[in-house]
Enzyme design. Structure first.
Site, short mmCIF file in Angstrom:
data_model
loop_
_atom_site.label_atom_id
_atom_site.label_comp_id
_atom_site.label_asym_id
_atom_site.label_seq_id
_atom_site.Cartn_x
_atom_site.Cartn_y
_atom_site.Cartn_z
N CYS A 93 0.85 -1.20 0.00
CA CYS A 93 0.00 0.00 0.00
C CYS A 93 0.88 1.25 0.00
CB CYS A 93 -0.91 -0.01 1.22
SG CYS A 93 -1.95 1.44 1.34
N PHE A 101 -0.26 9.90 -7.98
CA PHE A 101 -0.18 8.47 -7.79
C PHE A 101 -0.87 7.75 -8.96
CE2 PHE A 101 1.56 9.79 -4.07
CZ PHE A 101 0.70 10.39 -3.18
N TRP A 148 2.53 1.55 -3.38
CA TRP A 148 1.57 1.93 -4.43
C TRP A 148 1.53 3.45 -4.59
CZ3 TRP A 148 -2.72 5.09 -4.22
CH2 TRP A 148 -3.61 5.04 -5.30
N HIS A 149 1.72 4.16 -3.46
CA HIS A 149 1.61 5.61 -3.51
C HIS A 149 2.74 6.27 -4.28
CE1 HIS A 149 -1.46 4.99 -0.45
NE2 HIS A 149 -1.86 6.20 -0.70
N GLY A 150 3.85 5.60 -4.41
CA GLY A 150 4.90 6.23 -5.21
C GLY A 150 6.24 5.56 -5.06
#
Lengths: 485, 310
Positions: free
Chosen positions: A327, A485, A330-332
């Site tokens: 998680c 994102f 996933w954001h960057g």
């Protein structure tokens, strides 16, 4: 095209009128119209992005058909089904991985070898990250996975499928919709519903208020502070940390509200994406209320297939750690996001191990009272502080900067003279308004329901006032944080 | 559906009415920085004015020259129309094109990012202030500028509201902390900050992406230069000014821009590096020179201009 822009203010009514007055009688044409306007909406960022989203859409569309064909074979085609699913997953994740993480991995590779005095000079590429790629990739992946799991029948209606992946209200920053919820809505004739349209407009207005008034005003203060951490005193840094929590909430939940509200204008129902997360009583509840669509995606497609919590506490522990890490990632492409995910895992896991991660599930704070108890208030405050600390890591450009921020809080002078007093004064008015409204509607499906207000003229006056305040604070070109994102 | 559309129109009309009333009734800050736009426009619009050497650009021009020295050295009337890059490079170019006259020498010193793909071409919310103060410029607006204008109306009305709520204070000029239209001298140079010292800490960030040249805008500039030259004016391009640290971070992009202008046939008169000065000479941003810096830049510009001007 940003939601908070003149272009969108012109785009939306035109699309709305054409949708309901010109294309109403033919469902196929209406869906095709949605595809066209969604591609225009997305293409205005960069027309080259359209090739990618089209490719992703086609890949997932055909994977569904091929999985079904394999299933229809005499032998059941179990291996083929899995193969088509894996191919689609690999294609989609490869695209996502290339655009989002290529340079990051190259740089980490170089840094790793540098530790052993092996110096390399590989090419990093000037790669532009397509807006919303993480969102629509996950959305289209969920379709092929659900077809494989037989949760949904594969569609042969390519227009509806294109509309499902590219649906403009939720294309660039979610909610990440499931095919089981959204795709069937494209098969049915939509009828204009006055009440739903009013709710939609209310949600758009409330979302704009949170984005334009709360988030963009917080950004003035927060960006100033983060641009010169060393030059700030402790009180300024603490205020900036708190304001960033409201900035990211206002920005992201504001976008989601606008997306859901806009979808309602066209007769679509999207899932709720934020459910007053800052009124959570523990971190587990926070994660059931923050970016709900993404978290549910990770639970359904990663946590549960890994075994979830069915195979003992330690596997549960492992699986939870994995999804928090993913998680974050996933954001960057930055270690700060991974650390942010792990930081939250550190707070979540003890609750999981003690079996207390579902204590507050299905309930809301002050369930049967108007005001929270002292105990609940303390829980809310503690959870909020945990979240704020996490947001410092999230906001930083790198771990070093996050460390600089934390250490400066403790080493700078505590001078109670924060900067940008006029900005702060405005926020001291607006943030409580937001919190009060969301508190009043904490049991509802969305905020700003106006349920307690029955007189028409009071409602109209409040709408006019809120629109006025929102436009009054409008600043051109303020993008949404989650677009990156 | 009719009920929904009807109510929406009523609510939005009430909001627009509120804004129109505020916009018409409330006064604009009489010392607001953008008031200088009117002064500068009127100066170059004067029908009977003689030929001038006109400096054109954003605030880096306003804060970066000493036109009296330039006038004395070159033996010509010199005027500084520099004000704010937020007007948009198109507006800045259009206004000088509109008002150029026979015998004028026009020095274009736009910020280098004007020649790259960015959103500055059609201006920022400050363009709304300029257009409301001097509506004649609306005649030359393209669609993009109209969108900027409409989008800037909330901030315009907000500034008027806050000015009114603050009691329409007339701060004595010696106590002014921000920018003020009274800070411009008769030559159009901004001089209010000359005795305030230089304390800029801003440095342009290193760009990880190759700059995208806006060839459309460069062609547009060429077209406008042709129009000015058709009126009998001469047009030259000078690089902008930038502090040393910013230049170090963005040199590659700046070189690309210089090369692009050369390829397009409208090269700078000199290298950018001539107007890159030590960080300590900049007032509050990486482009606003203090007194000493503006003198240095002026003298260097004079030497360059002498090679092309009789």
């Amino acid at each position: 095209m940003l939601f908070n822009s003149i272009e969108f203010a012109l785009f939306l009514p035109i699309v709305f009128l054409l949708y309901w007055f010109v294309f109403k009688k033919n469902l196929g044409l209406q869906n095709l119209f949605l595809v066209v306007v969604s591609y225009i909406f997305y293409g205005l960022w960069d027309w080259r992005f359209l090739i990618l989203i089209a490719f992703t859409t086609v890949s997932s569309y055909f994977s569904g058909i091929l999985i079904e064909r394999a299933r229809m074979r005499e032998d059941g085609g179990a291996v083929s089904q899995k193969l088509y699913l894996i191919i689609n997953i690999v294609i989609n994740l490869a695209i996502l991985g290339f655009f989002k993480y290529y340079n990051f991995f190259v740089e980490q590779f170089v840094d790793l070898f540098a530790l052993f005095n092996i110096y390399m000079h590989p090419r990093t590429l000037s790669i532009i990250l397509p807006v919303g790629i993480s969102f629509y990739t996950f959305q289209s992946l969920s379709y092929s996975i659900d077809v494989y799991r037989r949760k949904i029948e594969p569609t042969s209606d390519i227009v509806s499928f294109f509309a499902f992946v590219s649906f403009f209200p939720q294309l660039v920053a979610g909610p990440i919709e499931r095919a089981t919820n959204l795709l069937p809505q494209f098969y049915k004739t939509r009828k204009f519903d006055y009440n739903e349209a009013v709710i939609g407009c209310r949600m758009i207005l409330w979302g704009m208020f949170k984005k334009v008034v709360i988030a963009d005003t917080c950004a003035l203060y927060v960006d100033e502070v983060w641009g010169n951490i060393a030059g700030q005193n402790s009180s300024t840094l603490l205020i900036a940390a708190i304001l960033f929590a409201f900035q990211i909430y206002g920005d992201f939940s504001g976008y989601s509200d606008i997306a859901i509200g806009t979808a309602k204008l066209f007769g679509f129902s999207l899932m709720r994406n934020f459910n007053i997360p800052y009124f959570s009583r523990d971190i587990a509840e926070f994660w059931r209320r923050w970016h709900i669509s993404l978290n549910r995606w990770f639970v359904d497609y990663i946590y549960i297939p890994l075994g979830g919590s069915r195979e003992g506490k330690w596997k549960s522990f492992r699986n939870t750690l994995i999804i928090f890490s993913i998680c974050g990632f996933w954001h960057g492409a930055n270690w700060t996001f991974v650390f942010w995910g792990l930081y939250h895992a550190l707070w979540f896991l003890p609750l999981l191990l003690m079996g207390k991660n579902t204590t507050n599930k299905g309930t809301v704070v002050a369930e049967n009272t108007k005001i929270a108890s002292v105990n609940e208030l303390l829980q809310i405050l503690a959870t909020f502080i945990i979240a704020v600390i996490g947001w410092i890591i999230f906001r930083a450009e790198n771990i070093g900067q996050a460390w600089e921020f934390f250490s400066s809080i403790f080493t700078s002078s505590i001078v109670l003279e924060p900067i940008e007093l006029s900005t702060l004064a405005q926020l001291l008015l607006y943030i409580p308004i937001m919190l009060v409204v969301e508190w009043i509607d904490r049991r509802e499906n969305y905020s700003f329901t106006m349920n307690g207000i029955h007189k028409q003229w009071i409602r109209m006056s409040l709408y006019v006032l809120l629109i006025f305040i929102t436009i009054f604070n409008f600043r051109q070109g303020q993008a949404f944080i989650y677009f990156q994102f | 559906m009719k009920k929904f559309i009807g109510k929406t129109i009523i609510i939005l009309s009430l909001v627009i009415l509120l804004f129109v009333v505020l916009g018409l009734v409330l006064p604009y800050n009489k010392n607001g920085y953008m008031r200088a736009f009117v002064t500068k426009e009127c100066k170059i619009e004067e029908p009977n004015r003689g030929p001038m050497l006109i400096l054109v650009g954003g605030s880096s021009v306003a804060f970066g020259f000493n036109c009296k020295i330039m006038s004395d050295s070159l033996g010509r009337d010199v005027y500084n129309t520099g004000l704010h890059a937020g007007l948009g490079s198109k507006c800045i170019i259009d206004e000088i094109t509109q008002n150029a006259k026979d015998g004028d020498i026009i020095i274009l010193a736009l910020e280098e990012f004007s020649y790259t793909k960015n959103k500055i071409r059609n201006g920022e919310s400050i363009l709304t202030d300029a257009a409301m103060l001097h509506p004649v410029i609306l005649n030359r607006f393209c669609l993009g500028q109209w969108l900027t204008f409409v989008g800037g109306l909330p901030q315009y009305i907000k500034s008027k509201t806050f000015y009114t709520l603050s009691g329409m204070k007339d701060t004595p000029i010696e106590n002014v902390e921000g920018y003020d239209c009274r800070g411009f001298n008769e030559y159009g140079d901004y001089t209010l900050h000359y005795n305030k010292g230089c304390h800029n800490t801003k440095i342009s960030e290193r760009s990880t992406l190759k700059v995208e040249i806006d060839w459309d805008f460069i062609e547009y500039v060429k077209t406008q230069i042709s129009l000015m030259e058709a009126k009998g004016a001469k047009v030259y391009l000078l690089p902008t000014t930038l502090n040393q640290s910013s230049y170090n971070n963005t040199k590659e992009n700046i070189d690309d821009i210089s090369l692009a202008l050369k390829q397009a046939g409208i090269p700078y008169l000199c290298e950018q590096s001539l107007f890159v000065l030590p960080d300590s000479l900049y007032y509050d941003t990486q482009r606003h020179l203090g007194y000493e810096g503006s003198l240095i830049r002026t003298r260097r510009a004079i030497e360059v201009l002498k090679t092309v001007i009789n």
